[in-house]
Design an enzyme around this catalytic site. Structure first.
Site, mmCIF file in Angstrom:
data_model
loop_
_atom_site.group_PDB
_atom_site.id
_atom_site.type_symbol
_atom_site.label_atom_id
_atom_site.label_comp_id
_atom_site.label_asym_id
_atom_site.label_seq_id
_atom_site.Cartn_x
_atom_site.Cartn_y
_atom_site.Cartn_z
ATOM 1 C CB CYS A 1 11.925 6.588 51.331
ATOM 2 S SG CYS A 1 12.324 7.567 52.783
ATOM 3 N NE ARG B 1 2.388 -7.737 0.788
ATOM 4 C CZ ARG B 1 3.486 -7.085 0.447
ATOM 5 N NH1 ARG B 1 4.588 -7.276 1.143
ATOM 6 N NH2 ARG B 1 3.491 -6.250 -0.560
ATOM 7 C CE LYS C 1 -0.782 -0.302 6.823
ATOM 8 N NZ LYS C 1 0.242 -0.946 7.647
ATOM 9 C CG LEU D 1 -2.084 -0.880 1.319
ATOM 10 C CD1 LEU D 1 -2.689 -0.852 2.707
ATOM 11 C CD2 LEU D 1 -3.118 -0.431 0.303
HETATM 12 S S1 IVH Z 1 -5.341 -4.313 2.311
HETATM 13 C C1 IVH Z 1 -3.941 -3.578 -1.747
HETATM 14 N N1 IVH Z 1 -6.447 -3.996 4.679
HETATM 15 O O1 IVH Z 1 -1.012 -3.443 5.880
HETATM 16 C C2 IVH Z 1 -4.440 -3.914 -0.398
HETATM 17 N N2 IVH Z 1 -4.092 -4.329 4.571
HETATM 18 O O2 IVH Z 1 0.977 -2.752 3.074
HETATM 19 C C3 IVH Z 1 -3.414 -4.509 0.451
HETATM 20 N N3 IVH Z 1 -2.980 -4.411 6.746
HETATM 21 O O3 IVH Z 1 1.092 -5.800 5.459
HETATM 22 C C4 IVH Z 1 -3.734 -4.772 1.827
HETATM 23 N N4 IVH Z 1 -4.791 -4.094 7.962
HETATM 24 O O4 IVH Z 1 -1.143 -6.865 6.028
HETATM 25 C C5 IVH Z 1 -5.303 -4.205 3.991
HETATM 26 N N5 IVH Z 1 -7.545 -3.721 6.704
HETATM 27 C C6 IVH Z 1 -6.415 -3.935 6.023
HETATM 28 C C7 IVH Z 1 -5.171 -4.081 6.664
HETATM 29 C C8 IVH Z 1 -4.025 -4.281 5.892
HETATM 30 C C9 IVH Z 1 -3.479 -4.274 7.994
HETATM 31 C C10 IVH Z 1 -1.547 -4.599 6.434
HETATM 32 C C11 IVH Z 1 -1.277 -5.643 5.406
HETATM 33 C C12 IVH Z 1 0.027 -5.227 4.779
HETATM 34 C C13 IVH Z 1 0.039 -3.755 5.021
HETATM 35 C C14 IVH Z 1 -0.187 -3.034 3.743
#
Ligand code: IVH
Length: 658
Positions: free
Chosen positions: A416, A126, A105, A74
């Site tokens: 103390c 991943r 996130k 992302l």
């Molecule tokens: S979507 C293109 N949704 O954030 C979409 N990622 O670089 C890709 N992550 O390590 C991921 N919560 O594991 C998505 N609700 C969420 C997320 C999420 C955490 C993490 C994911 C990845 C990083 C994105």
């Protein structure tokens, strides 16, 4: 098979819905029955049997796991203007003004799970987005990952994606355990989760008690039925995956920004770490139109919260003395910016913490500032240690009064031993005059320090013996200040026993316990003469509290101090509580959340307790009412989920009849 379905169902109720239907004992009995059956008829064992959650040790490293479609990463947005720029680009490239899905996130690690005919067959990390490591046996141990899909008709093939993470509560238990075993604690839940997934022995993974949230579909043979990210999440939820409850559909980027601001403020209320918000264009067809550049999709972005950790140099360790005589080591740091605030002091907790983390003056250290709590030193950056640095030792005499320091066996804190230590007196004085206690306006930190320094206050009762001449000796107090102080000190005499008791700073006696004791016992004499058993009858008073109260009143100097308060005219009585069963709120349990417009938390609690109700800290099915103010947070959401009555201040006042 009936038994297997029953066990997986119990698992789902417990780990995904957070709403257990079986007791632990019932669950164990079922699992034992299944294990027994399978040992007699091994041909019944299949990979989706609940007994297969913990498999055998992998022989070497992990095999490769190829993703059906690449797992993208992302791009980041660090503030509102970058989110707006993302929105503008989406609109320009797609020619549409789309809706977005905002998701928390989760700070763990991304994995992908492959189901064939509804059964979990393989799972992997991943990796570089195209190929990861296959860690199927380890992922099977994660209780909230379904081994079989619950959908009515299982798709032939489904690749689900999501985040494996560790709850903060599980993380703390894990670290406590490790410290007991002499192992180094993990720096954060993410490291512990990532390490857990990559264990060769699945038993070790299982012991970490990892959890999972699904957030996307990699591939499914029914993909054409799913038109939006929102529907994808619905699909995953229906299939039995845990999906984070705080996802939100946003009509505009401004809605997205508001969501990000809310969660940046409230992140500490969650039992798991989040490090930002993921924003996705809702419509899948539009996602396709937008496509990606390299590994970065153009239809999604991650809003990253401001960092709460920074590295800086530990310049010195200063030991201060607290109200109860505890010796508190504090870090003096080279000033550093963390989340927009300059930090130059941080807590080091206690000597035990410093030695178990091997923190030394001169080290580069990681400092964390979470929410509004005091910044703390997380640990040293050992790679950056140069030369030999001295190991820190707690002083064995009090740095303020020079008396001996006691370090009771099994306790983390050194104390103390001198009850009259000026450091303790000044902290006790500040507490005594504070808002929740005697509430004497005008005696702030500076004046309190001066009163102690000039020897005008030696114990708390001296506050009521200060003459005008005494007060005039304090620098910068004119006639008017003295008159105001006089009035405030006089006024505070009428606060009553509960407030006096809260102000005395008896260990474990805060304002709520103080009120319970005051109202149950009625006056100071009853309290001073009460046996431990009498004290135990009060709400919230257990053995530890009762013993501490007894200990306080067994000390002659404390009794003398109370007598001086009495002779100065301080009210030491309390209105006896109406019998609890008579109150309007008898038997009702309340939870307070958010900021009420006019009532403080203590005041609202007092109203509830006085009317015979009970206040607890967390929402459960036993909660009768949640009183919610501004910024109510996760307790509010939980209450709504459980269908509990939610009151605002007005409705609450009506209920208590004020
Ligand atoms: S979507 C293109 N949704 O954030 C979409 N990622 O670089 C890709 N992550 O390590 C991921 N919560 O594991 C998505 N609700 C969420 C997320 C999420 C955490 C993490 C994911 C990845 C990083 C994105």
């Amino acid at each position: 098979m009936e038994l297997r379905a029953q066990i997986e169902d119990a698992n789902y109720q417990y780990h995904v819905l957070d709403n257990p239907k079986l007791s632990d004992a019932q669950y164990d009995a079922l699992l034992r029955e299944l294990l027994d059956l399978e040992s007699r008829y091994p041909e019944l064992v299949t990979p989706d049997s609940p007994t297969q959650r913990v498999g055998s040790i992998a022989s070497q490293r992990f095999p490769a796991y190829e993703h059906l479609r690449p797992m993208l990463s992302l791009p980041n947005a660090f503030d509102a203007s970058e989110l707006r720029a993302f929105g503008a680009r989406v609109r320009k490239l797609s020619g549409a003004d789309p809706s977005y899905i905002a998701e928390l996130k989760i700070d763990g690690l991304a994995i992908s799970l492959r189901y064939e005919e509804g059964t979990l067959m393989r799972g992997g990390t991943r990796g570089d987005g195209r190929v990861g490591e296959e860690v199927t046996p380890n992922l099977r141990t994660v209780a909230s990952i379904p081994l079989r899909l619950r959908s009515k008709s299982a798709p032939r093939m489904l690749e689900a994606r999501g985040e494996v993470y560790l709850r903060k509560s599980a993380f703390e238990m894990l670290n406590a355990q490790r410290e007991k075993q002499g192992a180094a604690p993990f720096a954060n839940p993410r490291n512990a989760a990532a390490g857990g997934v990559r264990q060769l022995d699945p038993k070790l993974t299982a012991a970490r008690k990892l959890a999972f949230f699904a957030y996307g579909i990699g591939n499914v043979d029914e993909l054409e039925r799913i038109g939006t990210q929102w529907e994808a999440l619905d699909y995953l939820r229906d299939a039995g995956f845990p999906v984070n409850p705080y996802i939100k559909r946003c009509r505009s980027i401004e809605d997205v920004i508001a969501y990000c601001e809310v969660w940046e403020r409230k992140r500490d209320e969650l039992d798991y770490e989040i490090d930002g918000v993921v924003v996705k264009v809702d419509e899948l067809a539009l996602q396709k139109v937008l496509g990606s550049v390299g590994k970065d999709p153009r239809w999604a972005t991650a809003y990253k919260f401001k960092a709460r950790e920074a590295r800086t140099k530990l310049l010195d360790i200063i030991v201060t003395v607290g109200r109860t005589g505890t010796l508190n080591p504090n870090a003096k740091l080279q000033p550093v910016q963390i989340g927009g605030v300059t930090v130059s002091n941080a807590t080091l907790h206690n000597a035990e913490y410093i030695s178990s983390h091997d923190i030394r003056v001169g080290d580069t250290v990681v400092v964390m500032r979470a929410g509004d709590v005091i910044p703390r030193v997380v640990g040293p950056v050992l790679e950056e240690r140069r030369g030999r640095l001295p190991v820190f030792a707690m002083p064995d005499t009090c740095p303020v009064c020079g008396s001996a320091v006691d370090h009771p066996e099994g306790e983390a804190m050194s104390r103390c031993t001198n009850a009259a230590c000026p450091a303790q007196t000044v902290e006790r004085l500040k507490h005594f005059v504070s808002r929740g206690a005697m509430d004497i306006e005008g005696i702030g930190d500076v004046l309190a320090d001066q009163l102690i320094e000039l020897g005008l206050v030696k114990d708390l009762s001296d506050v009521y013996r200060l003459s005008d001449a005494d007060l005039e000796r304090v620098p910068r107090t004119g006639e008017k200040t003295v008159a105001n102080l006089r009035r405030n000190i006089e006024g505070s005499k009428r606060r009553g026993l509960a407030r006096v008791l809260a102000g005395l700073g008896i260990r474990f006696v805060g304002s709520i316990t103080a009120r319970a004791l005051a109202e149950d016992l009625g006056d100071m004499d009853a309290l001073m003469n009460a046996e431990t058993e009498d004290l135990l009858r009060s709400e919230g008073v257990g053995k530890e509290v009762a013993t501490s109260v007894r200990l306080f009143f067994d000390q002659a100097e404390n009794v003398q101090m109370i007598e001086r308060l009495r002779s100065a005219g301080v009210d030491l009585s309390a209105p006896k509580r109406k019998h609890r069963e008579d109150g309007a709120l008898a038997g009702k349990t309340f939870v307070l959340t958010g900021t009420l417009p006019a009532l403080s938390r203590d005041e609202a609690s007092a109203l509830i307790v006085n009317a015979g109700g009970k206040v607890t800290g967390s929402v459960s099915k036993k909660t009768d009412y949640v009183v919610a103010g501004e910024d109510p947070g996760s307790k509010f959401v939980k209450a709504r989920e459980l269908g509990i009555s939610i009151l605002d201040e007005n409705a609450f006042r009506k209920l208590v009849g004020t």
